[in-house]
Scaffold this motif. Structure first.
Motif, short mmCIF file in Angstrom:
data_model
loop_
_atom_site.label_atom_id
_atom_site.label_comp_id
_atom_site.label_asym_id
_atom_site.label_seq_id
_atom_site.Cartn_x
_atom_site.Cartn_y
_atom_site.Cartn_z
N SER A 1 0.92 -1.09 -0.10
CA SER A 1 -0.02 -0.04 0.10
C SER A 1 0.76 1.41 -0.39
O SER A 1 0.72 2.17 -1.06
N MET A 2 1.42 1.36 0.79
CA MET A 2 3.20 2.22 1.03
C MET A 2 3.68 2.71 -0.74
O MET A 2 3.66 3.85 -0.68
N ARG A 3 3.85 1.55 -0.50
CA ARG A 3 4.81 1.53 -2.18
C ARG A 3 4.03 2.20 -3.29
O ARG A 3 4.62 2.76 -3.99
N GLU A 4 2.69 1.86 -3.21
CA GLU A 4 1.97 2.66 -4.00
C GLU A 4 1.45 3.98 -4.28
O GLU A 4 1.39 4.68 -4.91
N LEU A 5 1.36 4.07 -2.80
CA LEU A 5 1.55 5.26 -2.71
C LEU A 5 2.28 6.34 -2.78
O LEU A 5 1.65 7.23 -3.35
N ALA A 6 3.39 6.26 -2.57
CA ALA A 6 4.23 7.10 -1.62
C ALA A 6 5.39 7.21 -3.56
O ALA A 6 5.73 8.45 -3.59
N GLY A 7 5.43 6.50 -4.05
CA GLY A 7 6.42 6.24 -5.32
C GLY A 7 7.77 6.76 -5.05
O GLY A 7 8.14 7.26 -5.85
N LEU A 8 7.92 5.54 -4.34
CA LEU A 8 9.41 6.33 -4.06
C LEU A 8 10.56 5.55 -4.96
O LEU A 8 11.71 5.64 -5.20
N ASP A 9 10.41 4.59 -5.96
CA ASP A 9 11.33 2.79 -6.73
C ASP A 9 11.10 3.94 -7.61
O ASP A 9 12.54 4.48 -7.87
N ALA A 10 10.91 4.59 -8.16
CA ALA A 10 11.13 6.04 -9.14
C ALA A 10 12.05 6.64 -8.81
O ALA A 10 13.32 6.62 -9.38
N ARG A 11 12.19 7.23 -7.93
CA ARG A 11 13.68 8.00 -7.24
C ARG A 11 14.22 7.76 -6.56
O ARG A 11 15.62 7.21 -7.27
N ALA A 12 14.34 5.91 -5.92
CA ALA A 12 15.60 5.14 -5.86
C ALA A 12 16.59 4.41 -6.89
O ALA A 12 17.18 4.68 -7.09
N ASP A 13 15.28 4.72 -8.29
CA ASP A 13 16.20 4.00 -8.94
C ASP A 13 17.37 4.89 -10.03
O ASP A 13 18.37 4.99 -10.52
N THR A 14 16.24 6.32 -9.39
CA THR A 14 17.61 7.24 -10.58
C THR A 14 18.85 7.45 -9.96
O THR A 14 19.85 8.07 -10.07
N ASP A 15 18.70 7.20 -8.73
CA ASP A 15 19.27 8.16 -7.40
C ASP A 15 20.03 6.26 -6.65
O ASP A 15 21.21 6.74 -5.89
N ASN A 16 19.87 5.43 -6.92
CA ASN A 16 20.66 3.78 -6.54
C ASN A 16 20.07 4.29 -4.99
O ASN A 16 21.62 3.71 -4.16
N VAL A 17 18.92 3.75 -4.67
CA VAL A 17 18.69 3.53 -3.04
C VAL A 17 17.86 2.95 -2.88
O VAL A 17 17.50 2.29 -4.11
N LEU A 18 18.41 1.58 -1.54
CA LEU A 18 17.69 0.70 -1.05
C LEU A 18 15.89 1.16 -0.51
O LEU A 18 16.07 2.18 0.20
N VAL A 19 15.29 0.85 -1.41
CA VAL A 19 13.81 0.88 -0.07
C VAL A 19 13.24 0.22 0.24
O VAL A 19 12.77 -1.04 -0.15
N ALA A 20 12.64 -0.15 1.36
CA ALA A 20 11.98 -1.80 2.52
C ALA A 20 10.90 -1.08 2.63
O ALA A 20 10.69 0.26 3.44
N TYR A 21 9.66 -1.94 2.76
CA TYR A 21 8.22 -1.91 2.90
C TYR A 21 7.73 -2.58 3.87
O TYR A 21 7.35 -3.87 3.48
N PRO A 22 8.11 -2.76 5.10
CA PRO A 22 7.88 -3.37 5.44
C PRO A 22 6.31 -3.98 6.20
O PRO A 22 5.41 -2.57 6.17
N ASP A 23 5.38 -5.03 6.38
CA ASP A 23 4.07 -5.27 6.38
C ASP A 23 4.40 -5.14 7.57
O ASP A 23 5.20 -5.62 9.04
N GLY A 24 3.15 -4.48 8.76
CA GLY A 24 2.88 -4.12 10.09
C GLY A 24 1.90 -5.69 10.18
O GLY A 24 1.54 -6.22 10.25
N ARG A 25 1.74 -5.68 11.72
CA ARG A 25 1.06 -6.76 12.65
C ARG A 25 -0.05 -6.37 11.83
O ARG A 25 -0.26 -5.22 12.99
N GLY A 26 -1.01 -7.51 11.79
CA GLY A 26 -2.24 -6.95 11.63
C GLY A 26 -2.51 -5.45 11.16
O GLY A 26 -4.15 -5.15 11.18
N GLY A 27 -1.56 -4.82 10.07
CA GLY A 27 -1.77 -3.92 9.79
C GLY A 27 -1.35 -2.86 10.39
O GLY A 27 -1.84 -1.97 9.30
N GLY A 28 -0.96 -2.80 10.75
CA GLY A 28 -0.55 -2.03 11.66
C GLY A 28 0.62 -1.56 12.28
O GLY A 28 1.82 -2.94 12.44
N PHE A 29 1.47 -1.02 12.81
CA PHE A 29 2.57 -0.51 13.57
C PHE A 29 2.39 0.27 15.02
O PHE A 29 1.85 0.62 15.29
N ASN A 30 2.45 -0.44 16.41
CA ASN A 30 2.68 0.18 17.25
C ASN A 30 3.89 1.27 18.19
O ASN A 30 4.74 1.16 17.91
#
Length: 283
Positions: free
Chosen positions: A75-104
């Motif tokens: 969901s975050m990957r689709e929303l934020a559009g970070l991959d395109a910037r990462a491809d240009t600037d050679n940056v790793l992007v991680a998208y963790p899944d929260g447990r039960g749909g959220g983070f504590n």
């Protein structure tokens, strides 16, 4: 008016005891990887995007992006559009899944040791994927934004800067004056004037800046209806705040995904990317 519905409710956090993670055995390479890291007795899942120019022999900056509640890393990957910037600037992007749909986070959601998980994930990506430990950044929206503030405070020395969208520094954990980062963590944040939590977010930023002895001053945003302040803080960190008068609980400039605000007049993704590049971890 740019308004999107808030995701979930901001309830009370709880905590779980920390535990040591076990390392995964993936092989670093360019592309999209669905991975698992065992932490606190649980298999935690995350998507990792490695740009086409990724070279495991050369340290890369790392951005960890946290979704809203309820949501997933995808969901975050689709929303934020970070991959395109990462491809240009050679940056790793991680998208963790929260447990039960959220983070504590500070207000909501769940009871997992998400601070420990994010620290373990960072350590793993530094060790196995050769992320540059001085250029690790955290971003999130809503529940993920709250989690970014919590991790900034409780993971000393891990994150150089955080980018918070429609999220804030509030809740019982933040009542103590000592609840601030012990080493510099710069902040860029975006608040919608029509967000029902806008006043809470603004109050939290004021508290954060008071505690860190930051001195905000107005800057020209160049966008009608958008105000911008920048504050230098006593510990060497910086706080950059954009307030979009007509926006609700959204990600400004996003063109797809839940909570997108394509007509906000600015791109949170572009602005935070530039902010991160200018704010590596201070020695």
């Amino acid at each position: 008016m740019i308004v999107a519905a808030a995701c979930g409710e901001r309830g009370q956090p709880s905590s779980a005891p920390p535990a040591s993670p076990s390392a995964s055995s993936e092989r670093p390479a360019a592309g999209d990887h669905q991975l698992t890291l065992r932490h606190n007795g649980l298999d935690r899942t995350y998507l990792l995007h490695a740009p086409p120019g990724y070279d495991p022999g050369r340290p890369s900056a790392l951005v960890i992006a946290l979704h809203f509640y309820p949501g997933l890393g995808s969901s975050m990957r689709e929303l934020a559009g970070l991959d395109a910037r990462a491809d240009t600037d050679n940056v790793l992007v991680a998208y963790p899944d929260g447990r039960g749909g959220g983070f504590n986070a500070l207000i909501c959601c769940g009871s997992e040791d998400d601070v420990g998980f994010l620290k373990a994930l960072t350590d793993h990506l530094v060790q196995t994927w050769h992320a540059d430990p001085n250029r690790v950044f955290l971003t999130g929206i809503s529940n993920g934004g709250d989690m970014s503030f919590r991790a900034a405070v409780e993971s000393t020395g891990t994150f150089a800067a955080i980018g918070v969208v429609s999220g804030g520094y509030s809740g019982n954990l933040t009542t103590a004056d000592s609840y601030v980062p012990k080493s510099p963590v710069s902040v860029i944040t975006f608040i919608g004037g029509q967000d029902r939590y806008a006043s809470t977010f603004q109050a939290g930023l004021q508290t954060w800046q008071q505690r860190l002895n930051c001195r905000p001053s107005p800057k020209a945003s160049g966008v009608p209806g958008v105000t911008h302040t920048v504050a230098g803080c006593a510990d060497g960190s910086e706080v950059s705040v954009y307030t979009i008068a007509d926006m609700g609980h959204s990600w400004p400039g996003a063109t797809s995904g839940q909570l997108a605000a394509s007509s906000a007049g600015l791109s949170a993704t572009d602005l935070m990317w530039e902010f991160f590049a200018a704010h590596p971890r201070k020695a």
